[in-house]
Design a protein around this motif. Sequence first.
Motif, PDB file in Angstrom:
ATOM      1  N   UNK A  61       0.845  -1.208   0.000  1.00 53.48           N
ATOM      2  CA  UNK A  61       0.000   0.000   0.000  1.00 53.48           C
ATOM      3  C   UNK A  61       0.879   1.256   0.000  1.00 53.48           C
ATOM      4  N   UNK A  62       1.952   1.222   0.797  1.00 50.17           N
ATOM      5  CA  UNK A  62       2.903   2.343   0.803  1.00 50.17           C
ATOM      6  C   UNK A  62       3.508   2.555  -0.576  1.00 50.17           C
ATOM      7  N   UNK A  63       3.664   1.457  -1.311  1.00 48.47           N
ATOM      8  CA  UNK A  63       4.257   1.535  -2.651  1.00 48.47           C
ATOM      9  C   UNK A  63       3.252   2.053  -3.672  1.00 48.47           C
ATOM     10  N   UNK A  64       1.990   2.257  -3.235  1.00 50.65           N
ATOM     11  CA  UNK A  64       0.965   2.712  -4.172  1.00 50.65           C
ATOM     12  C   UNK A  64       0.398   1.582  -5.013  1.00 50.65           C
ATOM     13  N   UNK A  65       0.577   0.347  -4.533  1.00 47.59           N
ATOM     14  CA  UNK A  65       0.042  -0.811  -5.279  1.00 47.59           C
ATOM     15  C   UNK A  65      -1.202  -1.305  -4.553  1.00 47.59           C
ATOM     16  N   UNK A  66      -2.336  -1.254  -5.243  1.00 45.39           N
ATOM     17  CA  UNK A  66      -3.599  -1.568  -4.566  1.00 45.39           C
ATOM     18  C   UNK A  66      -4.257  -2.830  -5.106  1.00 45.39           C
ATOM     19  N   UNK A  67      -3.741  -3.307  -6.226  1.00 47.15           N
ATOM     20  CA  UNK A  67      -4.370  -4.448  -6.881  1.00 47.15           C
ATOM     21  C   UNK A  67      -3.521  -5.682  -6.589  1.00 47.15           C
ATOM     22  N   UNK A  68      -4.005  -6.522  -5.678  1.00 46.90           N
ATOM     23  CA  UNK A  68      -3.165  -7.602  -5.146  1.00 46.90           C
ATOM     24  C   UNK A  68      -3.849  -8.959  -5.328  1.00 46.90           C
ATOM     25  N   UNK A  69      -3.085  -9.915  -5.847  1.00 44.92           N
ATOM     26  CA  UNK A  69      -3.596 -11.284  -5.966  1.00 44.92           C
ATOM     27  C   UNK A  69      -2.832 -12.123  -4.949  1.00 44.92           C
TER      28      UNK A  69
END
Length: 450
Positions: A61-69
Motif C-alpha cells: 500500500x505504501x508503494x501505491x500498489x492496490x491491486x493484489x492477488x
Amino acid sequence: MLFEKPKHHHHHRVSEFQAVVLAGYGSSNRLYPISEEDSMPKALLPVGNKPVISYTLDWLEKAGIHDIIVVIQAIGSSPQKLSTYLKNYPGNVHCQVVSVDEDDETADALRAIKDKIDRDFLVVPCDLVTELDPRDLLDAHRVYDPTFSALFYEPGLSESASKDDDLLPYVGIDSTRNALVYKALRSEADDFSMRMSLLNKFSRVRVHTDLQDAHLYIFKRWIIDMLVDKEKITSISKDLIPMLIKCQYQKKLVKREEIEKYSSTYENLLANALSLSTTQSADIGDESFTDDPIHLSFKSPIKSYVHVYRGGFCGRGNTTASYNELNRNATKQGTSITRVPSSAEVAPRTQVGNDSIIGESTKIDERSSVKKSCVGSYCVIGKNVKIINSVIMDHVVIGDNVKIEGCIICKNAHIHEKASLKDCDVVYGYIVQKDSVLKGEKLVDFREAI
C-alpha cells in the motif's frame, strides 16, 4: 481559475503495477509444526500480534500498489481462513485470493493466474518484513527499466547464523549497471566457477557471500506469456531467475528459448518517450550498454536490476528461528506500539518488559514476568510464570510456576503448572502435562492418518 481535483475512489485507481503475494509456499515444512493446517496458514502467523501478511500488504500500500492477488496452496481450510481475514483487512488495497493445487510451485502459481495479470507485476512472499522504503525500489526499477528486478538484503545475525538455514548464496553483481549476473547456491564442498561469456559481457563482477535473496521480484508482463509456454519452469527462484540471468550473456540460450519473440511484444516505453522528445536523441540512456568493441557481444533482450538493502531490518519468517526474529524485531524497544492494551488485566506485581507485547483481554496473575516476548489475545497466565524470548499465540492457558524460554506456543495450547519448556514448538491445542521438563522438542499430537 480554480480547478477542483476530482475525487478518486481506490477501486477506480489503476496502479502501475499489480502484486502477487505468495502465501505460504515451499517453506511451510520448514515452519513445521507451527503452520500445520489445523493451526493456521503461514500468512496468518502472528508477528507482533498481527498476521505476518499484514506487513506485506502495508508495504505494498505504501508503494501505491492496490491491486493484489494472493495465491495460496489449497491445503485444508487455509484458503478459507485467509479469505476471511482479507475480507476484513482494514487497509486500502483490493485482494483477491486464488487457491492453486497443493503441488504447484511458485512459477506454476503464476501460470495459474495468468489471465488476472494485465501489466508489470511484483511477486512478494507473505512473510517478508522490511524497513526498506518501497519507493526506493520502485523508483530505481523505473530508472533502469529492466526485464526483472530482484531484492537482496544483508540478513540479521540470527538469520545468517541459524542452524536450520543453508549457507547464503553466491551473488554476482555488475556494479557499473547494478545487474544481477550470477547466483548459485553455496555448499561447503563446492568449487566456484564462472563462464567466460559472463565475464566478457560483464567485466566488473563482484561476488557477495553476505546477501540473502528476499524472493521479491518485479517482472515485465511478458514474462507470464513466456511461462505459459514453458511448463518446465516450475519455480521462480530456482528456474526462472537463473534462466533470465544467463540470458543476459548467453546468446544461444536466448535463441533456443525464443526470448526475442516474447520480449518484442513489450514496447520499450523509455525509447518511445525519447523518440518523441525534441531535446533528447533516441539512443540516449543506452550508452552504458553499448557493446564492448573488443568482445562484440550480442545485445540481450534481458536486462536485470538488483537492489541491495543494507542497514535496516529485512527478514523472512520461513524458519522457526527467523520467525522468532521477526517477532523480536516487531516488539523491540523504541517501537511505537501499544504494549499492554487497556482490555488486558496484568496483576500489579507482574512485569511486562518494554521489549514485549500483550494482546487484547489477556490476563496475567501475580509475580509473573514477560521479557522479549509476544503474548497473544485472550490468554490466561497464572502466578509466578516466566516467559522469555517466546511467541505465545491467542487463547493459550498457562498454569502457575511455569517457565517458558525460546518457545513458540500455538493457539489453544494448554501448559499445566510447574512445566518448564526451553526452545520448544508447541502445536495448536496441545496439552503439556504438569511438571514436564522439555528442551528442544516439537510437541505434536500424533493424529491417526486417515
